[in-house]
Scaffold this motif. Sequence first.
Motif, mmCIF file in Angstrom:
data_model
loop_
_atom_site.group_PDB
_atom_site.id
_atom_site.type_symbol
_atom_site.label_atom_id
_atom_site.label_comp_id
_atom_site.label_asym_id
_atom_site.label_seq_id
_atom_site.Cartn_x
_atom_site.Cartn_y
_atom_site.Cartn_z
ATOM 1 N N ASP A 300 1.025 -1.205 0.027
ATOM 2 C CA ASP A 300 0.209 0.209 0.036
ATOM 3 C C ASP A 300 0.888 1.222 0.041
ATOM 4 O O ASP A 300 1.744 1.261 0.846
ATOM 5 N N ILE A 322 1.665 6.388 -10.345
ATOM 6 C CA ILE A 322 0.442 5.517 -9.816
ATOM 7 C C ILE A 322 0.188 4.529 -10.725
ATOM 8 O O ILE A 322 0.063 3.229 -10.351
ATOM 9 N N THR A 323 0.106 4.668 -11.952
ATOM 10 C CA THR A 323 0.111 3.787 -13.046
ATOM 11 C C THR A 323 0.823 2.715 -13.099
ATOM 12 O O THR A 323 0.702 1.557 -13.203
ATOM 13 N N ILE A 326 0.530 0.560 -9.981
ATOM 14 C CA ILE A 326 -0.580 -0.473 -10.188
ATOM 15 C C ILE A 326 -0.349 -1.598 -11.086
ATOM 16 O O ILE A 326 -0.760 -2.727 -10.765
ATOM 17 N N GLN A 327 -0.120 -1.044 -12.291
ATOM 18 C CA GLN A 327 0.078 -2.116 -13.316
ATOM 19 C C GLN A 327 1.274 -2.863 -13.291
ATOM 20 O O GLN A 327 1.096 -4.043 -13.647
ATOM 21 N N ARG A 330 1.096 -4.255 -8.955
ATOM 22 C CA ARG A 330 -0.404 -4.344 -8.388
ATOM 23 C C ARG A 330 -0.221 -3.691 -6.878
ATOM 24 O O ARG A 330 -1.041 -4.223 -6.109
ATOM 25 N N ARG A 332 -1.461 -0.926 -4.080
ATOM 26 C CA ARG A 332 -2.730 -0.310 -3.911
ATOM 27 C C ARG A 332 -2.376 1.195 -3.294
ATOM 28 O O ARG A 332 -1.557 1.263 -2.666
ATOM 29 N N ILE A 333 -3.204 2.146 -3.954
ATOM 30 C CA ILE A 333 -2.779 3.401 -3.471
ATOM 31 C C ILE A 333 -3.704 3.908 -2.449
ATOM 32 O O ILE A 333 -4.983 3.876 -2.383
ATOM 33 N N LEU A 365 -10.136 5.347 -9.504
ATOM 34 C CA LEU A 365 -9.296 4.238 -8.898
ATOM 35 C C LEU A 365 -9.881 3.713 -7.858
ATOM 36 O O LEU A 365 -9.858 2.254 -7.557
ATOM 37 N N LEU A 370 -8.662 -0.046 -6.762
ATOM 38 C CA LEU A 370 -7.076 0.111 -6.941
ATOM 39 C C LEU A 370 -6.808 1.355 -5.882
ATOM 40 O O LEU A 370 -5.316 1.192 -5.599
ATOM 41 N N ALA A 371 -7.506 1.921 -5.056
ATOM 42 C CA ALA A 371 -7.091 2.954 -4.338
ATOM 43 C C ALA A 371 -8.087 2.819 -3.090
ATOM 44 O O ALA A 371 -9.339 2.280 -3.337
#
Length: 383
Positions: A300, A322-323, A326-327, A330, A332-333, A365, A370-371
């Motif tokens: 996180d 952030i991209t 995540i991509q 994986r 989490r924001i 997100l 994802l967030a």
Amino acid sequence: MNIFFHETNSNKYSINTLTRAVEDIENLKLYFFSNYKDIKNLIKKNDVIAFSFMTHNEDDEKKLAMTIEAEHYGIRLIAGGPAITDKNTDKFVQIFDNLFIGEGEEILRDFISGKIKKIAVNNQHVDINKYGSVSEKYKRFGSIEITRGCPYGCFYCETSNIMGKIQRHKRLELIRKEIEILLRNNFKDIRFITPDLASYGSKDGITPDLKEFNRFVDMVCEIVKGRGRVFLGSFPSEIRPEHISDELCEILKGRTSSKTIIIGAQSGSDEILKKINRRHSVDDVIKAVATLVKYGFSVDVDFIFGFPFETEETLNDTKKLITLLIQKYRARIHIHYFMPLPSTPFENLTPKLLTKELRKYLSSLTSKKLAFGQWENQLGQKS
């Protein structure tokens, strides 16, 4: 003397520490309440109602204090916590009979013994080896504080200003005793309070002492083995990104029940990181996340939006980071909205309102899981 502590999600660990600091005082009884209705009929003349709060909930706490005072004659209202500083006492002196500024253990003891004035300021930092984080007498159990203070002084954060820049670490034998108290009271999930887990044992709080840190982890795992679970690097602690290394992960791997490690990025722009005095780089964040994932952890990552000096360019840098996180990893924001806090260099700054486009981006997100975070409540406007 009877003291009634108002407990919230924000102050429960502080109340545990304060309880442990005063539980040995004779003729003192402590009570704890989340709902005023539960103790309304127990309050008598000369009783003390104690509040400890942060900036985000100070209005609710002031309102509750005024309600209690209106319904009970001859009581005393006291307050402390990060929201109260020596610069803003005017906001509180008309409501509370006593204000406590600074670390609270010894101020509270002095208050009980009748030694303090209306506004009590503690400029000395408490020896955390003198007091504890849990109270067996009052069944106040929770996370164990192992380090207090932070040497970094991030400009938006209160920790260094309230708790000092010189770190104080709790001795291993005292941590052991507190873990034993938790375990024998059937409190089986062992967690720790620290501004940076990896700094435990470090002399300056900046350069990790992995030998000392490993001693800490060895001790904790030895005690808890077969009796509970150990959580390291997850709430209510985190690890600074530049302190994540293969050596650190080797120590943690297979020995913590934390599947997710928390790190603070705060921005994807090196320009912003310098302005907020984070003292790490964007590259440090990427390397930290990559290393943690390599060792099987989820991550996180904290980000703050709304700094008044944020530009479209720096915001795009953050979105790119952030991209990537995540991509590729994986991650989490964890989204935060900038709040100017008292006693910080940024206390007089005005947060920048988030544009409709940015709010839509953050909401997207969040809706995709994802967030997460309380950024909308902090912002005070819905997307």
